[in-house]
Write a protein that holds these residues in place. Sequence first.
Motif, PDB file in Angstrom:
ATOM      1  N   GLY A   1       0.813  -1.223   0.000  1.00 12.18           N
ATOM      2  CA  GLY A   1       0.000   0.000   0.000  1.00 12.18           C
ATOM      3  C   GLY A   1       0.839   1.262   0.000  1.00 12.18           C
ATOM      4  N   CYS A   2       2.053   1.191   0.569  1.00 10.40           N
ATOM      5  CA  CYS A   2       2.932   2.370   0.510  1.00 10.40           C
ATOM      6  C   CYS A   2       4.408   1.973   0.442  1.00 10.40           C
ATOM      7  N   GLY A   3       4.985   1.536   1.561  1.00 11.41           N
ATOM      8  CA  GLY A   3       6.438   1.451   1.709  1.00 11.41           C
ATOM      9  C   GLY A   3       7.149   0.703   0.600  1.00 11.41           C
TER      10      GLY A   3
ATOM     11  N   SER B   1       6.032  -0.383  -2.431  1.00  9.15           N
ATOM     12  CA  SER B   1       5.776   0.146  -3.783  1.00  9.15           C
ATOM     13  C   SER B   1       6.533   1.445  -3.996  1.00  9.15           C
ATOM     14  N   THR B   2       6.573   2.282  -2.948  1.00  8.57           N
ATOM     15  CA  THR B   2       7.262   3.572  -3.053  1.00  8.57           C
ATOM     16  C   THR B   2       8.753   3.373  -3.310  1.00  8.57           C
ATOM     17  N   GLY B   3       9.391   2.544  -2.496  1.00  5.41           N
ATOM     18  CA  GLY B   3      10.836   2.385  -2.606  1.00  5.41           C
ATOM     19  C   GLY B   3      11.236   1.633  -3.867  1.00  5.41           C
TER      20      GLY B   3
ATOM     21  N   ASP C   1      23.265   5.239   6.383  1.00  4.62           N
ATOM     22  CA  ASP C   1      22.361   5.501   7.514  1.00  4.62           C
ATOM     23  C   ASP C   1      23.211   5.825   8.737  1.00  4.62           C
ATOM     24  N   ILE C   2      22.644   6.626   9.641  1.00  3.91           N
ATOM     25  CA  ILE C   2      23.374   6.913  10.887  1.00  3.91           C
ATOM     26  C   ILE C   2      23.128   5.808  11.922  1.00  3.91           C
ATOM     27  N   ASN C   3      22.161   4.945  11.663  1.00  8.36           N
ATOM     28  CA  ASN C   3      21.850   3.843  12.573  1.00  8.36           C
ATOM     29  C   ASN C   3      22.427   2.551  11.988  1.00  8.36           C
TER      30      ASN C   3
ATOM     31  N   GLU D   1      17.152   9.930  -1.728  1.00  5.65           N
ATOM     32  CA  GLU D   1      16.998  10.426  -0.363  1.00  5.65           C
ATOM     33  C   GLU D   1      15.713   9.839   0.187  1.00  5.65           C
ATOM     34  N   VAL D   2      15.828   9.013   1.235  1.00  4.23           N
ATOM     35  CA  VAL D   2      14.657   8.312   1.763  1.00  4.23           C
ATOM     36  C   VAL D   2      14.569   8.555   3.275  1.00  4.23           C
ATOM     37  N   ILE D   3      14.838   9.798   3.661  1.00  3.45           N
ATOM     38  CA  ILE D   3      14.804  10.187   5.070  1.00  3.45           C
ATOM     39  C   ILE D   3      13.738  11.271   5.281  1.00  3.45           C
ATOM     40  N   GLY D   4      13.852  12.353   4.468  1.00  2.00           N
ATOM     41  CA  GLY D   4      12.911  13.452   4.621  1.00  2.00           C
ATOM     42  C   GLY D   4      13.558  14.670   5.270  1.00  2.00           C
ATOM     43  N   ARG D   5      14.860  14.861   5.030  1.00  4.65           N
ATOM     44  CA  ARG D   5      15.585  16.022   5.588  1.00  4.65           C
ATOM     45  C   ARG D   5      16.174  16.831   4.433  1.00  4.65           C
TER      46      ARG D   5
ATOM     47  N   VAL E   1      12.650  10.895  -2.193  1.00  2.94           N
ATOM     48  CA  VAL E   1      11.537  10.048  -1.768  1.00  2.94           C
ATOM     49  C   VAL E   1      11.011  10.505  -0.408  1.00  2.94           C
ATOM     50  N   GLY E   2      11.927  10.887   0.490  1.00  2.00           N
ATOM     51  CA  GLY E   2      11.542  11.303   1.846  1.00  2.00           C
ATOM     52  C   GLY E   2      10.659  12.544   1.826  1.00  2.00           C
ATOM     53  N   LEU E   3       9.802  12.622   2.832  1.00  2.00           N
ATOM     54  CA  LEU E   3       8.848  13.738   2.921  1.00  2.00           C
ATOM     55  C   LEU E   3       9.431  14.820   3.822  1.00  2.00           C
ATOM     56  N   PRO E   4       9.751  15.992   3.264  1.00  2.00           N
ATOM     57  CA  PRO E   4      10.338  17.043   4.109  1.00  2.00           C
ATOM     58  C   PRO E   4       9.276  17.652   5.015  1.00  2.00           C
TER      59      PRO E   4
ATOM     60  N   LEU F   1       8.783   2.081  18.640  1.00  2.00           N
ATOM     61  CA  LEU F   1       9.816   1.268  17.984  1.00  2.00           C
ATOM     62  C   LEU F   1      10.384   2.013  16.775  1.00  2.00           C
ATOM     63  N   LEU F   2       9.494   2.682  16.011  1.00  2.00           N
ATOM     64  CA  LEU F   2       9.932   3.437  14.825  1.00  2.00           C
ATOM     65  C   LEU F   2      10.831   4.598  15.246  1.00  2.00           C
ATOM     66  N   ARG F   3      10.369   5.352  16.271  1.00  2.00           N
ATOM     67  CA  ARG F   3      11.150   6.524  16.729  1.00  2.00           C
ATOM     68  C   ARG F   3      12.513   6.102  17.263  1.00  2.00           C
TER      69      ARG F   3
ATOM     70  N   ILE G   1      11.822  -2.033  11.358  1.00  2.00           N
ATOM     71  CA  ILE G   1      11.784  -1.633   9.945  1.00  2.00           C
ATOM     72  C   ILE G   1      10.310  -1.344   9.671  1.00  2.00           C
ATOM     73  N   ARG G   2       9.501  -2.365   9.543  1.00  2.00           N
ATOM     74  CA  ARG G   2       8.058  -2.159   9.467  1.00  2.00           C
ATOM     75  C   ARG G   2       7.393  -2.922  10.609  1.00  2.00           C
ATOM     76  N   SER G   3       6.504  -2.231  11.341  1.00  2.00           N
ATOM     77  CA  SER G   3       5.597  -2.896  12.274  1.00  2.00           C
ATOM     78  C   SER G   3       4.247  -2.996  11.581  1.00  2.00           C
TER      79      SER G   3
HETATM   80  P1  CND Z   1      12.077   5.303   8.682  1.00  2.00           P
HETATM   81  O1  CND Z   1      12.010   6.261   9.801  1.00  2.00           O
HETATM   82  O2  CND Z   1      11.752   3.882   8.942  1.00  2.00           O
HETATM   83  O3  CND Z   1      13.544   5.336   8.019  1.00  2.00           O
HETATM   84  C1  CND Z   1      14.333   6.485   7.941  1.00  2.00           C
HETATM   85  C2  CND Z   1      15.803   6.081   8.096  1.00  2.00           C
HETATM   86  O4  CND Z   1      16.604   7.254   7.928  1.00  2.00           O
HETATM   87  C3  CND Z   1      16.138   5.513   9.463  1.00  2.00           C
HETATM   88  O5  CND Z   1      16.802   4.257   9.320  1.00  2.00           O
HETATM   89  C4  CND Z   1      17.057   6.567  10.079  1.00  2.00           C
HETATM   90  O6  CND Z   1      18.055   6.012  10.942  1.00  2.00           O
HETATM   91  C5  CND Z   1      17.676   7.198   8.852  1.00  2.00           C
HETATM   92  N1  CND Z   1      18.201   8.555   9.065  1.00  2.00           N
HETATM   93  C6  CND Z   1      17.660   9.545   9.826  1.00  2.00           C
HETATM   94  N2  CND Z   1      18.430  10.651   9.779  1.00  2.00           N
HETATM   95  C7  CND Z   1      19.490  10.352   8.966  1.00  2.00           C
HETATM   96  C8  CND Z   1      20.640  11.081   8.515  1.00  2.00           C
HETATM   97  N3  CND Z   1      20.817  12.349   8.880  1.00  2.00           N
HETATM   98  N4  CND Z   1      21.504  10.456   7.693  1.00  2.00           N
HETATM   99  C9  CND Z   1      21.315   9.162   7.316  1.00  2.00           C
HETATM  100  N5  CND Z   1      20.244   8.424   7.707  1.00  2.00           N
HETATM  101  C10 CND Z   1      19.342   9.005   8.522  1.00  2.00           C
HETATM  102  O7  CND Z   1      11.137   5.903   7.533  1.00  2.00           O
HETATM  103  P2  CND Z   1      10.384   5.212   6.287  1.00  2.00           P
HETATM  104  O8  CND Z   1      11.332   4.292   5.608  1.00  2.00           O
HETATM  105  O9  CND Z   1       9.046   4.719   6.720  1.00  2.00           O
HETATM  106  O10 CND Z   1      10.130   6.523   5.396  1.00  2.00           O
HETATM  107  C11 CND Z   1      11.222   7.251   4.878  1.00  2.00           C
HETATM  108  C12 CND Z   1      10.760   8.591   4.321  1.00  2.00           C
HETATM  109  O11 CND Z   1       9.951   8.357   3.163  1.00  2.00           O
HETATM  110  C13 CND Z   1       9.879   9.397   5.280  1.00  2.00           C
HETATM  111  O12 CND Z   1      10.187  10.775   5.167  1.00  2.00           O
HETATM  112  C14 CND Z   1       8.468   9.118   4.771  1.00  2.00           C
HETATM  113  O13 CND Z   1       7.557  10.119   5.149  1.00  2.00           O
HETATM  114  C15 CND Z   1       8.748   9.115   3.283  1.00  2.00           C
HETATM  115  C16 CND Z   1       7.698   8.499   2.406  1.00  2.00           C
HETATM  116  C17 CND Z   1       7.528   9.034   1.132  1.00  2.00           C
HETATM  117  C18 CND Z   1       6.599   8.470   0.287  1.00  2.00           C
HETATM  118  C19 CND Z   1       6.444   8.991  -1.111  1.00  2.00           C
HETATM  119  O14 CND Z   1       5.471   8.617  -1.787  1.00  2.00           O
HETATM  120  N6  CND Z   1       7.376   9.796  -1.592  1.00  2.00           N
HETATM  121  C20 CND Z   1       5.822   7.405   0.733  1.00  2.00           C
HETATM  122  N7  CND Z   1       5.995   6.925   1.971  1.00  2.00           N
HETATM  123  C21 CND Z   1       6.935   7.428   2.815  1.00  2.00           C
END
Ligand code: CND
Length: 376
Positions: A175-177, A179-181, A225-227, A269-273, A294-297, A363-365, A370-372
């Motif tokens: 539904g999202c994760g 397909s998006t990635g 990733d930083i984690n 970019e899959v973080i949102g920063r 990809v990440g949502l700012p 768990l996410l925070r 990864i996914r719950s």
């Molecule tokens: P999730 O929080 O699981 O993963 C983010 C990862 O980024 C974590 O593993 C963090 O440790 C890592 N991270 C955080 N800060 C940094 C940094 N400064 N440098 C490197 N790594 C870092 O998130 P998710 O995988 O569920 O979602 C990722 C993003 O994608 C999020 O912003 C979400 O809102 C967005 C998204 C976009 C779309 C779309 O259609 N474009 C759909 N769904 C989710």
Amino acid sequence: MATAGKVIRCRAAVAWAVGKPLSVEEVEVAPPKAGEVRIKIVATGICRTDEHVLEGSFPNMDFPVIPGHEGAGIVESVGEGATSVKPGDKVILIPLPQCGECSFCLNPESNYCMKSHLSKSQCLLPDGTSRFSCKGKQIHHFLWVSTFAEYTVIPECVVAKIDAAAPLDKVCLLGCGFSTGYGAAINTAKVKPGSTCAIFGLGGVGLSVVMGCKAAGASRIIAVDINKDKFAKAKELGATDCISPHDFKKPIQEVLTEMTGHGVDYSFEVIGRVDTMVAALASCNMNTGVCVMVGLPPSGSMMSVDPMLLLSGRTWKGTLLGGCHMKDCIPKFISSYLEKKLNLDLLITHTLPIAKVNEGFELLRAGKSIRSVLLF
Ligand code: CND
Ligand code: ZN
Ligand code: ZN
């Protein structure tokens, strides 16, 4: 079904206000109106986008709201004129409409349907009303799907019918994760065999990008990733190198450029920063590199970049739901899953009852999941 045409009382996780934990409540769900479908949600994943809603960084949100947008369930009843699904069908809800008729739906290069709700309020159904109430108050919808409710009402343009053999507690990730990635690599970047890729952020979405790059035949997949706890799973899914920006004094884009000679062919970019979006852009090679956001700012973010990064030839793109025409892509992903060509199960680290929804967000925070997947 005996419930057709009647109000259903059931459980839902309600966000009453920004910054407050979700509250599992009894809600009333009205029957579907014309062109709508009521669905019994069986399973729903927790995506970081739902956390953006809770923390108040998702644009155009109205509270109270029932979040959730990665759900799978069974059709309970249909409103007048809704013909693509019938009671008893297994379905996946899609958080981006596909009307199938507008110029963007008909264009294979685009999936941003003109019926989309992202530029306006997305917290009421298309007719401007809600089907949810709780304690006498109207509750808002989220992305027209609100999958954190045991029963939800959606417009027909956001439902995809799937094979009855599909296990809903796994395929809800489509539904999202996933397909998006995966789609970001295959549809948006169009990763070529033998290419080099860098993925910033290894959550459920970023690891699905890793899977997409591997499926496309990339020869080097660098996971960032930083984690570091995320690295083992990234390697299992196809990453060839895993690096943390914390291990280097120099900026990560310089590290990636040195590792690959001129920069990667594709960066994601899959973080949102905002800072990592600029770093991802600078990490792909200056001539033919493609960077996909990809990440949502956070809502209201602004970016500043050196225009020379683009002038030399790089391409900078964004993607919603991985560029997938979801009603068409999802049944294909389901077939691959059932044929064991696609292993979604590797992305699921926790399965919890809906009563533990806040534990899922903790768990996410904490970077421990990864996914719950939440079950009703
Ligand atoms: P999730 O929080 O699981 O993963 C983010 C990862 O980024 C974590 O593993 C963090 O440790 C890592 N991270 C955080 N800060 C940094 C940094 N400064 N440098 C490197 N790594 C870092 O998130 P998710 O995988 O569920 O979602 C990722 C993003 O994608 C999020 O912003 C979400 O809102 C967005 C998204 C976009 C779309 C779309 O259609 N474009 C759909 N769904 C989710
Ligand atoms: Zn359309
Ligand atoms: Zn999502």
